[in-house]
Write a protein that holds these residues in place. Structure first.
Motif, mmCIF file in Angstrom:
data_model
loop_
_atom_site.group_PDB
_atom_site.id
_atom_site.type_symbol
_atom_site.label_atom_id
_atom_site.label_comp_id
_atom_site.label_asym_id
_atom_site.label_seq_id
_atom_site.Cartn_x
_atom_site.Cartn_y
_atom_site.Cartn_z
ATOM 1 N N UNK A 182 21.632 -3.106 -15.279
ATOM 2 C CA UNK A 182 21.032 -2.525 -14.098
ATOM 3 C C UNK A 182 21.474 -3.251 -12.838
ATOM 4 N N UNK A 183 21.166 -2.652 -11.704
ATOM 5 C CA UNK A 183 21.493 -3.210 -10.403
ATOM 6 C C UNK A 183 20.183 -3.463 -9.665
ATOM 7 N N UNK A 184 20.049 -4.656 -9.082
ATOM 8 C CA UNK A 184 18.843 -4.982 -8.335
ATOM 9 C C UNK A 184 18.701 -4.001 -7.176
ATOM 10 N N UNK A 185 17.561 -3.332 -7.125
ATOM 11 C CA UNK A 185 17.303 -2.307 -6.123
ATOM 12 C C UNK A 185 16.317 -2.804 -5.068
ATOM 13 N N UNK A 186 15.392 -3.695 -5.468
ATOM 14 C CA UNK A 186 14.404 -4.236 -4.530
ATOM 15 C C UNK A 186 13.836 -5.533 -5.096
ATOM 16 N N UNK A 187 13.457 -6.417 -4.177
ATOM 17 C CA UNK A 187 12.828 -7.694 -4.505
ATOM 18 C C UNK A 187 11.561 -7.753 -3.657
ATOM 19 N N UNK A 188 10.392 -7.564 -4.289
ATOM 20 C CA UNK A 188 9.132 -7.446 -3.571
ATOM 21 C C UNK A 188 8.166 -8.540 -4.019
ATOM 22 N N UNK A 189 7.124 -8.773 -3.233
ATOM 23 C CA UNK A 189 6.112 -9.744 -3.645
ATOM 24 C C UNK A 189 4.739 -9.299 -3.161
ATOM 25 N N UNK A 190 3.716 -9.921 -3.728
ATOM 26 C CA UNK A 190 2.340 -9.603 -3.395
ATOM 27 C C UNK A 190 1.487 -10.850 -3.595
ATOM 28 N N UNK A 191 0.730 -11.225 -2.570
ATOM 29 C CA UNK A 191 -0.232 -12.320 -2.712
ATOM 30 C C UNK A 191 -1.450 -11.793 -3.449
ATOM 31 N N UNK A 192 -1.912 -12.555 -4.435
ATOM 32 C CA UNK A 192 -3.027 -12.132 -5.283
ATOM 33 C C UNK A 192 -3.981 -13.294 -5.507
ATOM 34 N N UNK A 193 -5.140 -12.998 -6.030
ATOM 35 C CA UNK A 193 -6.083 -14.034 -6.433
ATOM 36 C C UNK A 193 -5.704 -14.492 -7.843
ATOM 37 N N UNK A 194 -5.468 -15.785 -8.044
ATOM 38 C CA UNK A 194 -5.131 -16.266 -9.384
ATOM 39 C C UNK A 194 -6.210 -15.960 -10.423
ATOM 40 N N UNK A 195 -7.465 -15.830 -9.985
ATOM 41 C CA UNK A 195 -8.555 -15.540 -10.910
ATOM 42 C C UNK A 195 -8.744 -14.042 -11.150
ATOM 43 N N UNK A 196 -8.110 -13.202 -10.311
ATOM 44 C CA UNK A 196 -8.222 -11.755 -10.474
ATOM 45 C C UNK A 196 -7.597 -11.298 -11.776
ATOM 46 N N UNK A 197 -8.122 -10.228 -12.320
ATOM 47 C CA UNK A 197 -7.616 -9.714 -13.590
ATOM 48 C C UNK A 197 -6.575 -8.610 -13.415
ATOM 49 N N UNK A 198 -6.381 -8.147 -12.175
ATOM 50 C CA UNK A 198 -5.380 -7.113 -11.932
ATOM 51 C C UNK A 198 -4.884 -7.216 -10.492
ATOM 52 N N UNK A 199 -3.715 -6.614 -10.284
ATOM 53 C CA UNK A 199 -3.141 -6.488 -8.942
ATOM 54 C C UNK A 199 -2.471 -5.129 -8.868
ATOM 55 N N UNK A 200 -2.581 -4.484 -7.706
ATOM 56 C CA UNK A 200 -1.975 -3.168 -7.503
ATOM 57 C C UNK A 200 -0.958 -3.269 -6.377
ATOM 58 N N UNK A 201 0.266 -2.817 -6.642
ATOM 59 C CA UNK A 201 1.340 -2.819 -5.643
ATOM 60 C C UNK A 201 1.904 -1.406 -5.564
ATOM 61 N N UNK A 202 1.964 -0.873 -4.346
ATOM 62 C CA UNK A 202 2.560 0.444 -4.133
ATOM 63 C C UNK A 202 4.065 0.248 -3.977
ATOM 64 N N UNK A 203 4.824 0.959 -4.798
ATOM 65 C CA UNK A 203 6.281 0.847 -4.796
ATOM 66 C C UNK A 203 6.874 2.218 -4.525
ATOM 67 N N UNK A 204 7.911 2.229 -3.689
ATOM 68 C CA UNK A 204 8.574 3.486 -3.345
ATOM 69 C C UNK A 204 9.918 3.593 -4.046
ATOM 70 N N UNK A 205 10.187 4.772 -4.576
ATOM 71 C CA UNK A 205 11.467 5.086 -5.206
ATOM 72 C C UNK A 205 12.175 6.084 -4.296
ATOM 73 N N UNK A 206 13.453 5.845 -4.040
ATOM 74 C CA UNK A 206 14.186 6.668 -3.087
ATOM 75 C C UNK A 206 15.148 7.649 -3.736
ATOM 76 N N UNK A 207 15.242 7.606 -5.055
ATOM 77 C CA UNK A 207 16.038 8.599 -5.773
ATOM 78 C C UNK A 207 15.637 8.600 -7.235
ATOM 79 N N UNK A 208 15.903 9.696 -7.929
ATOM 80 C CA UNK A 208 15.596 9.751 -9.358
ATOM 81 C C UNK A 208 16.416 8.706 -10.114
ATOM 82 N N UNK A 209 15.910 8.298 -11.264
ATOM 83 C CA UNK A 209 16.635 7.348 -12.091
ATOM 84 C C UNK A 209 15.728 6.671 -13.099
ATOM 85 N N UNK A 210 16.327 5.771 -13.834
ATOM 86 C CA UNK A 210 15.636 4.970 -14.837
ATOM 87 C C UNK A 210 15.511 3.565 -14.261
#
Length: 132
Positions: free
Chosen positions: A79-107
């Motif tokens: 594969x080819x790197x398409x994006x490098x993203x990050x998100x600050x979260x609570x270390x004690x949290x049990x989940x994190x939600x990140x909205x990610x955008x796709x700009x073309x169809x693919x796998x």
């Protein structure tokens, strides 16, 4: 002998805790991290396509920052790197939600790493061409 047993136990516990991370792709997620319309395959809408990526661990995320490496895949291994993203979260949290955008169809493959670039989980998603 006791040091060896302790080391083996520590390694097993570390491996097991890393294995408890789960990655979900959803069209939407609520404030409690519940996935709405989840799956691994979605139909392209012809524009930038948003998905919510949920990373979960019932024992807590254990890191103040999640990194997301998104690859457009040729197959399961290349594969080819398409994006490098990050998100600050609570270390004690049990989940994190990140909205990610796709700009073309693919796998796509998304690797989730901690703040030290240690691997936590991987998710695969396919965005198929819409059928008119």
């Amino acid at each position: 002998m006791n040091k060896t047993i302790l080391l083996i136990t520590f390694c097993l516990l570390s491996f097991c805790s890393k294995a408890q991370y789960e990655v979900l792709f959803c069209t939407n997620a609520d404030s409690l991290g519940n996935c709405k319309e989840g799956g691994n395959e979605f139909v392209w809408n012809g524009e930038k396509f948003p998905l919510h990526l949920i990373v979960m661990n019932k024992n807590g995320l254990g890191t103040p920052k999640l990194k997301y490496m998104m690859f457009l895949m040729k197959n399961d291994r290349e594969g080819v790197l398409n994006a490098d993203l990050s998100l600050s979260v609570s270390p004690l949290g049990m989940f994190a939600v990140k909205k990610i955008f796709f700009f073309k169809p693919g796998y796509y493959k998304i690797d989730v790493l901690d703040e030290h670039d240690k691997y936590l989980a991987t998710g695969f998603v396919t965005i198929t061409d819409r059928k008119d």
